[in-house]
Design a protein around this motif. Structure first.
Motif, PDB file in Angstrom:
ATOM      1  N   SER A   1       0.795  -1.218   0.118  1.00 45.53           N
ATOM      2  CA  SER A   1       0.072   0.003  -0.021  1.00 45.53           C
ATOM      3  C   SER A   1       1.065   1.215  -0.008  1.00 45.53           C
ATOM      4  O   SER A   1       1.949   1.339   0.588  1.00 45.53           O
ATOM      5  N   GLY A   2       0.486   2.137  -0.899  1.00 46.72           N
ATOM      6  CA  GLY A   2       1.249   3.559  -0.840  1.00 46.72           C
ATOM      7  C   GLY A   2       2.147   3.513  -2.001  1.00 46.72           C
ATOM      8  O   GLY A   2       2.559   4.639  -2.380  1.00 46.72           O
TER       9      GLY A   2
ATOM     10  N   GLY B   1      -5.635   4.675  -1.927  1.00 38.32           N
ATOM     11  CA  GLY B   1      -6.643   5.635  -2.150  1.00 38.32           C
ATOM     12  C   GLY B   1      -7.509   5.484  -3.744  1.00 38.32           C
ATOM     13  O   GLY B   1      -8.014   4.414  -3.571  1.00 38.32           O
ATOM     14  N   MET B   2      -7.343   6.331  -4.420  1.00 36.40           N
ATOM     15  CA  MET B   2      -7.828   6.010  -5.627  1.00 36.40           C
ATOM     16  C   MET B   2      -6.990   5.562  -6.814  1.00 36.40           C
ATOM     17  O   MET B   2      -7.233   5.654  -8.043  1.00 36.40           O
ATOM     18  N   ARG B   3      -5.954   4.932  -6.436  1.00 37.46           N
ATOM     19  CA  ARG B   3      -4.988   4.626  -7.115  1.00 37.46           C
ATOM     20  C   ARG B   3      -5.040   2.998  -7.599  1.00 37.46           C
ATOM     21  O   ARG B   3      -4.236   2.275  -6.886  1.00 37.46           O
TER      22      ARG B   3
ATOM     23  N   GLY C   1      -0.753   2.018  -8.737  1.00 40.57           N
ATOM     24  CA  GLY C   1       0.804   2.442  -8.531  1.00 40.57           C
ATOM     25  C   GLY C   1       1.646   1.768  -9.788  1.00 40.57           C
ATOM     26  O   GLY C   1       2.963   2.239  -9.790  1.00 40.57           O
ATOM     27  N   LEU C   2       1.326   0.577 -10.354  1.00 41.06           N
ATOM     28  CA  LEU C   2       2.200  -0.114 -11.330  1.00 41.06           C
ATOM     29  C   LEU C   2       1.536   0.117 -12.758  1.00 41.06           C
ATOM     30  O   LEU C   2       2.074  -0.384 -13.639  1.00 41.06           O
ATOM     31  N   LYS C   3       0.990   1.435 -12.965  1.00 42.12           N
ATOM     32  CA  LYS C   3       0.564   1.796 -14.351  1.00 42.12           C
ATOM     33  C   LYS C   3       1.727   1.952 -15.178  1.00 42.12           C
ATOM     34  O   LYS C   3       2.765   2.446 -14.945  1.00 42.12           O
TER      35      LYS C   3
ATOM     36  N   VAL D   1      -3.450  -3.229  -9.189  1.00 41.93           N
ATOM     37  CA  VAL D   1      -2.371  -2.239  -9.034  1.00 41.93           C
ATOM     38  C   VAL D   1      -1.884  -1.875 -10.399  1.00 41.93           C
ATOM     39  O   VAL D   1      -0.825  -1.070 -10.305  1.00 41.93           O
ATOM     40  N   GLY D   2      -2.520  -1.797 -11.256  1.00 39.26           N
ATOM     41  CA  GLY D   2      -2.128  -1.058 -12.464  1.00 39.26           C
ATOM     42  C   GLY D   2      -1.554  -1.733 -13.612  1.00 39.26           C
ATOM     43  O   GLY D   2      -1.265  -1.058 -14.578  1.00 39.26           O
TER      44      GLY D   2
END
Length: 233
Positions: A119-120, A125-127, A133-135, A177-178
């Motif tokens: 997390s983080g 959040g909205m990520r 985060g791994l977009k 996670v993206g």
């Protein structure tokens, strides 16, 4: 391109290991930088616990995700997690290589997911989904299983594979996670087939890896399809 292979099989001579070695050799020969996290060889600890944190934001009550955020920010997260995070952040493509256990991943791989996709960094959040985060990174699941191909499908004995039993991994973890999630590569009936059939799977995997750039990622939600309260627009 940087590739991380997260390999989860206890036997170095297994067919899963052969798939891992093939991917390592072929992608390296193609100019990729390849790292392998061989979880059994590493004696990876799969248990998420308070021992993962050198500092505690709340020493009285463990909220694991919140402590992940705090300890990452303070550079106080466990060294084995920190090392995997660096590999993950450097990777453009992550290949998860494992045998299917009970419609799921082996426990050691689940523990890697629990402890490393923090997390983080990977979400929060909205990520999530296309804003995770791994977009910008891609994920490929390479798995073997004991069933035959006809056993999986809408009306088959075991139900859907990609949209059914793999949904918690493909959608609920990797897409969440993206990652752009590539269609999985599946070796069917592996423990029971003849050597020539195994060789054909290796040939198929070699061809699959040679065409990674042409694969269309699986379709999962995009955040712009939802409002600020996550109702569909």
């Amino acid at each position: 391109m940087n590739v991380l292979i997260v390999h989860a099989h206890h036997e170095a001579k297994s067919f899963n290991s052969a798939l891992m070695h093939l991917a390592t050799e072929q992608l390296t020969a193609a100019g990729y930088q390849v790292q392998v996290s061989d979880l059994y060889e590493m004696n990876w600890n799969p248990v998420a616990s308070a021992n993962d944190f050198a500092q505690r934001k709340n020493p009285e009550y463990l909220v694991y995700a919140l402590e992940q955020r705090h300890n990452y920010e303070q550079q106080a997260i466990a060294p084995d997690i920190a090392a995997e995070l660096e590999k993950l952040k450097a990777a453009d493509l992550v290949i998860f290589n494992f045998p299917l256990y009970w419609f799921s991943v082996p426990a050691i791989l689940k523990g890697w997911i629990d402890r490393v996709l923090i997390s983080g960094v990977c979400y929060g959040g909205m990520r999530f989904y296309d804003q995770g985060g791994l977009k910008g990174k891609k994920a490929l699941v390479t798995l073997t299983l004991g069933g035959r191909e006809h056993m999986f499908g809408e009306k088959a004995i075991h139900g859907e594979l990609v949209d059914g039993m793999l949904r918690p991994l493909l959608r609920g973890t990797l897409a969440y996670v993206g990652f752009e999630v590539l269609p999985p590569f599946i070796g069917y009936h592996v423990p029971y087939i003849k050597p020539e059939a195994r060789e054909q799977i290796l040939v198929d995997y070699k061809n699959y890896l040679a065409n990674l750039d042409s694969l269309t990622p699986l379709r999962y939600p995009h955040m712009d399809e939802f409002d600020s309260k996550l109702y569909p627009k």
